[in-house]
Write a protein that holds these residues in place. Sequence first.
Motif, PDB file in Angstrom:
ATOM      1  N   VAL A 160      43.344  42.248  29.618  1.00 19.54           N
ATOM      2  CA  VAL A 160      42.907  43.302  30.531  1.00 19.54           C
ATOM      3  C   VAL A 160      41.451  43.032  30.892  1.00 19.54           C
ATOM      4  N   GLY A 161      41.156  43.108  32.165  1.00 19.77           N
ATOM      5  CA  GLY A 161      39.780  42.927  32.611  1.00 19.77           C
ATOM      6  C   GLY A 161      39.438  41.520  33.055  1.00 19.77           C
ATOM      7  N   GLU A 162      40.371  40.570  32.908  1.00 21.22           N
ATOM      8  CA  GLU A 162      40.045  39.215  33.372  1.00 21.22           C
ATOM      9  C   GLU A 162      39.912  39.251  34.884  1.00 21.22           C
ATOM     10  N   SER A 163      38.975  38.458  35.402  1.00 19.73           N
ATOM     11  CA  SER A 163      38.779  38.430  36.848  1.00 19.73           C
ATOM     12  C   SER A 163      38.242  37.083  37.287  1.00 19.73           C
ATOM     13  N   VAL A 164      38.456  36.795  38.557  1.00 11.89           N
ATOM     14  CA  VAL A 164      38.035  35.527  39.138  1.00 11.89           C
ATOM     15  C   VAL A 164      37.369  35.813  40.475  1.00 11.89           C
ATOM     16  N   GLU A 165      36.202  35.251  40.664  1.00 12.65           N
ATOM     17  CA  GLU A 165      35.534  35.280  41.963  1.00 12.65           C
ATOM     18  C   GLU A 165      35.770  33.925  42.613  1.00 12.65           C
ATOM     19  N   LEU A 166      36.037  33.908  43.903  1.00 12.44           N
ATOM     20  CA  LEU A 166      36.239  32.662  44.635  1.00 12.44           C
ATOM     21  C   LEU A 166      35.087  32.461  45.610  1.00 12.44           C
ATOM     22  N   GLU A 167      34.658  31.217  45.712  1.00 18.10           N
ATOM     23  CA  GLU A 167      33.517  30.929  46.583  1.00 18.10           C
ATOM     24  C   GLU A 167      33.712  29.581  47.270  1.00 18.10           C
TER      25      GLU A 167
END
Length: 124
Positions: A61-68
């Motif tokens: 829970v809470g894992e996240s990914v930003e893409l750039e």
Amino acid sequence: MYEAVHAELDELYPGTGSLRERRDAWREVHLVPGDVAVPVLEDLLPLMRARTESVLLDLPVGESVELEPVTDEPWWAFNYYLGNLRSRVVLNVDVPTTGTDLIHLVGHEVFPAITPSTRSRSRC
């Protein structure tokens, strides 16, 4: 030994010319423009996340990914682990990329970062 593999590849890449020429032609048709690659990745993430959870393991829970998107780099893509189950994946949009490549990228750069070892690191 390789005859069966070549026969299968001949079916996968129909047309005329050498296998290399037919593969390159297939790849050219399936390239994703650089300005579209990150939005495609954003669409792929929830699908791959759901697939990972249905087949392999529950993601924390809470894992996240930003893409750039980035340009002018010597590599295709890179994952920067930011801590606390967060990552930033950067994609060099200068590199010719197919939709199949983007699926591979999500599987390679995004979800391997969400492993038991990462969970342990996030507690540090």
